[in-house]
Write an enzyme that holds these catalytic residues in place. Sequence first.
Site, short mmCIF file in Angstrom:
data_model
loop_
_atom_site.label_atom_id
_atom_site.label_comp_id
_atom_site.label_asym_id
_atom_site.label_seq_id
_atom_site.Cartn_x
_atom_site.Cartn_y
_atom_site.Cartn_z
N LYS A 1 -57.65 -7.66 0.51
CA LYS A 1 -57.67 -8.99 1.37
C LYS A 1 -56.85 -10.09 0.17
O LYS A 1 -56.10 -10.78 0.65
CB LYS A 1 -58.72 -9.72 1.94
CG LYS A 1 -59.29 -8.85 2.75
CD LYS A 1 -58.48 -9.17 4.09
CE LYS A 1 -57.53 -8.31 4.35
NZ LYS A 1 -57.64 -6.97 5.09
N HIS B 1 -66.42 3.09 -17.56
CA HIS B 1 -65.51 4.40 -17.87
C HIS B 1 -64.13 4.02 -18.17
O HIS B 1 -63.24 4.62 -18.12
CB HIS B 1 -65.62 5.36 -16.78
CG HIS B 1 -67.09 5.84 -16.59
ND1 HIS B 1 -67.75 6.86 -17.73
CD2 HIS B 1 -67.89 5.50 -15.74
CE1 HIS B 1 -68.82 6.92 -17.37
NE2 HIS B 1 -69.15 6.38 -16.13
N GLU C 1 -61.91 -3.24 0.37
CA GLU C 1 -61.47 -4.08 1.41
C GLU C 1 -61.17 -5.54 0.97
O GLU C 1 -60.44 -6.17 1.28
CB GLU C 1 -62.48 -3.97 2.83
CG GLU C 1 -61.91 -4.92 3.74
CD GLU C 1 -60.30 -4.82 4.33
OE1 GLU C 1 -59.85 -3.77 3.93
OE2 GLU C 1 -59.86 -5.67 5.17
N GLU D 1 -53.12 -9.06 -0.75
CA GLU D 1 -52.34 -9.35 0.46
C GLU D 1 -51.88 -10.54 0.59
O GLU D 1 -50.65 -10.93 0.69
CB GLU D 1 -52.79 -8.81 1.61
CG GLU D 1 -53.08 -7.41 1.99
CD GLU D 1 -53.50 -7.00 3.27
OE1 GLU D 1 -54.62 -7.33 3.71
OE2 GLU D 1 -52.60 -6.57 4.12
N CYS E 1 -39.96 -4.36 11.37
CA CYS E 1 -38.71 -4.99 12.31
C CYS E 1 -39.41 -5.19 13.96
O CYS E 1 -40.28 -4.45 14.13
CB CYS E 1 -37.77 -4.02 12.57
SG CYS E 1 -36.94 -3.73 11.01
N TRP F 1 -37.04 -6.34 8.75
CA TRP F 1 -37.74 -6.20 7.78
C TRP F 1 -36.93 -5.10 6.80
O TRP F 1 -36.97 -3.97 7.01
CB TRP F 1 -39.37 -5.66 8.00
CG TRP F 1 -40.21 -5.84 7.01
CD1 TRP F 1 -40.96 -6.90 6.42
CD2 TRP F 1 -40.72 -4.43 6.26
NE1 TRP F 1 -41.81 -6.52 5.44
CE2 TRP F 1 -41.67 -5.03 5.21
CE3 TRP F 1 -40.63 -3.23 6.29
CZ2 TRP F 1 -42.38 -4.14 4.39
CZ3 TRP F 1 -41.07 -2.41 5.27
CH2 TRP F 1 -42.13 -2.82 4.53
N LYS G 1 -47.11 -6.23 9.81
CA LYS G 1 -48.33 -6.31 10.43
C LYS G 1 -48.72 -4.74 10.84
O LYS G 1 -49.42 -4.09 10.59
CB LYS G 1 -48.43 -6.93 11.83
CG LYS G 1 -49.76 -6.76 12.41
CD LYS G 1 -50.94 -7.33 11.99
CE LYS G 1 -52.18 -7.01 12.66
NZ LYS G 1 -53.46 -7.10 11.74
N ARG H 1 -45.26 -9.36 12.54
CA ARG H 1 -45.18 -8.18 12.04
C ARG H 1 -44.47 -8.18 10.60
O ARG H 1 -44.44 -7.02 9.98
CB ARG H 1 -44.28 -7.70 13.16
CG ARG H 1 -44.86 -7.38 14.48
CD ARG H 1 -43.63 -7.19 15.24
NE ARG H 1 -43.23 -5.83 15.13
CZ ARG H 1 -43.68 -4.50 15.50
NH1 ARG H 1 -44.86 -4.35 16.25
NH2 ARG H 1 -43.23 -3.11 15.36
N ASN I 1 -35.78 -0.51 15.33
CA ASN I 1 -36.90 -0.64 14.51
C ASN I 1 -36.97 0.86 14.14
O ASN I 1 -37.40 1.80 14.83
CB ASN I 1 -38.12 -1.16 15.22
CG ASN I 1 -39.38 -0.87 14.44
OD1 ASN I 1 -39.44 -0.94 13.22
ND2 ASN I 1 -40.53 -0.84 15.31
N GLY I 2 -37.00 1.32 12.72
CA GLY I 2 -37.43 2.45 12.28
C GLY I 2 -36.52 3.16 11.19
O GLY I 2 -35.69 1.82 10.42
O1 M6R Z 1 -52.66 -0.57 12.09
P1 M6R Z 1 -52.99 0.15 11.27
O2 M6R Z 1 -54.67 -0.31 11.13
O3 M6R Z 1 -52.78 1.44 11.08
O4 M6R Z 1 -52.63 -0.53 10.10
C1 M6R Z 1 -52.78 -0.04 8.58
C2 M6R Z 1 -52.53 -0.65 7.48
O5 M6R Z 1 -51.09 -0.95 7.35
C3 M6R Z 1 -53.17 -2.17 7.48
O6 M6R Z 1 -54.54 -2.16 7.68
C4 M6R Z 1 -53.00 -3.02 6.39
O7 M6R Z 1 -53.54 -2.44 5.11
C5 M6R Z 1 -53.40 -4.73 6.58
N1 M6R Z 1 -52.23 -5.28 6.30
C6 M6R Z 1 -54.64 -4.91 5.83
O8 M6R Z 1 -55.06 -6.02 5.99
#
Ligand code: M6R
Length: 616
Positions: A493, A512, A489, A496, A2, A81, A611, A27, A107-108
């Site tokens: 990507k 395995h 990583e 996501e 949010c 959100w 975000k 966000r 937000n929260g």
């Molecule tokens: O702001 P932060 O680095 O703490 O966020 C952690 C994760 O939420 C963040 O890295 C998330 O996995 C991203 N969407 C990755 O692209």
Amino acid sequence: MCGIVGYIGEEEATPVLVNALKKLEYRGYDSAGIAILGPGNEAGAGHSLVVRKAKGALKNLEQRIATEIIRGTSGIGHTRWATHGEPSDVNSHPHTNVSGKIAVVHNGIIENHAKLKEMLRESGVTFKSQTDTEVVAHLVDYFYKGDLFEAVRATLDRIEGAYALAFVCENEPERIIAVRKDAPLVIGAGKGENLIASDVTPLLEYTRDVYYLNDGEIAVLYRDRVEFFDREARPIEKKTSRVEWDVSAAEKGGYEHFMLKEIHEQPKALADTLRARIKTYATKTINLEEIGFDASWAQASRVVISACGTAWHAGVVGKYALERFARIPVDVDVASEFRYRDPIYDPKDIFIIISQSGETADTLAAMRMAKKSGARIIAITNVVGSTLAREADLVMYTWAGPEIAVASTKAFTTQLMCVYLIALKFGHLRKVIDDAELAKNIEALEGLPALAERLLAQKEDIQRFAARQFHKTKAFFMGRLFDYAVSLESALKLKEIAYTHSEAFAAGELKHGPIALVDESTLVVAICTQTALFDKMDSNIKEVKARGATVLVITWEDEKYFDSAADEVFRIPRTLDPLSPMLSVIPSQLYAYYCSVMRGNDPDKPRNLAKSVTVE
Ligand code: M6R
């Protein structure tokens, strides 16, 4: 997650709030709304409070506002959100009390909302939405005796959970009240106007002077001033901080998407993050005064790293780097596990907490737990003034500039730069690496921005490969050591933003179990930069090829080892093997980006993701 905005000044508040909400779109959200206080809105006389909200993209809200015009020079806004209740008009914020005179954005999560709902129902309240937030509007009303500030204070005594909240009240049009606990909120101090927002990006158009609110503090915004109080209503003196980011850094600058822009900003971000820490005395050396690096670090017997998502992957690279260069044991754990698994502490530990936003709920919880142990807490973060930056003992900033796209790119590579600097400095202190080895690595780090630039110039090769592969529904990334960390990583990507089922494996683990999944429909990306393990990777590539997989190898530009085994080879400029992650991840970022676009997705705002994850 949010987003909250608020404005009180001389301008029409509606366009200011909508504009600000646009800056928070990154966000992640599924609905939006505003509440405006203005003379004569609907009621015909006096000040009245009008709420407009709409499910879906902000343009739905804009369309509604265009036909149902509201006027007024103060108000609050929200991008939601969904956590409690589906995305819908009625569940969107702002929420109001029964009479519609008090509005709140949040937000929260209000953790005790069910109990409060029951209590309020018994007092005659009928709830309109399924949200946890609506209880806050009714509670404020319940306590309201002509003073919004006092009603908010009484409400804070009742609610549990994490929140950034902003309130307006029809009876008190001259002020907005804002509070925070475990959720971000920044106040912009303008001239004849004041604003609030979940982060600084929406504020930059109006002011660079901001107040950071601490947990438990209450801000009362008037047109010409902002007053701060603690929970007991005692006034607090606060100074503004100057934000150095400029507005253009938070705009697309000619790129189709923020993500593509941010991928291209990596050479500069790496250079900026490194430059501040290299000092030349007789020879070049790494200066880490900012994190209190001195001889006392030699007492440490362990490093513990905790983070979430991409930042956790940076931590995994950090483990390999610290073990390699400093020969110190390293534990690395996702923050959501760390905080609940009763970890064993030693006050001699050094904790490294990594977070781009500095606001991730699990990461902050891990940091606070670690802090209680008496260990030294080092934060690596990108956001100056973030909660992590303010609460950690010491901070090392990644100078990446604002990262808007949900999928992290330049934050990751700059986090890597920070962990390498720590590993090398620590290794030198522990006499694992000598002056010559340190100098060689510093020189290699200094060369990385130019190499990243050169790599990005070949992006069409990845684009062409993506054009042939983007329809694939299964992708495996594999590697060993640093390449395994980069595989984690890379797979994230692709998940996501392309919504492709992708997994990462330590290449030796494939046989395995996971190899049972490999068939003609599988894309395998083999990251091969650890020269000593090329033979091992070659065997793994042959194993998946034999089961029909298409194999892309990412390796050094002058390396021919995999030419015959792979279906395609993408070559990256040569650096030292242990430093490879800062380059080898870039092809995967590009691949995920192009697949996302080719699949018709919005890479900047992937479905279901936020975000900054400020709730558990
Ligand atoms: O702001 P932060 O680095 O703490 O966020 C952690 C994760 O939420 C963040 O890295 C998330 O996995 C991203 N969407 C990755 O692209």
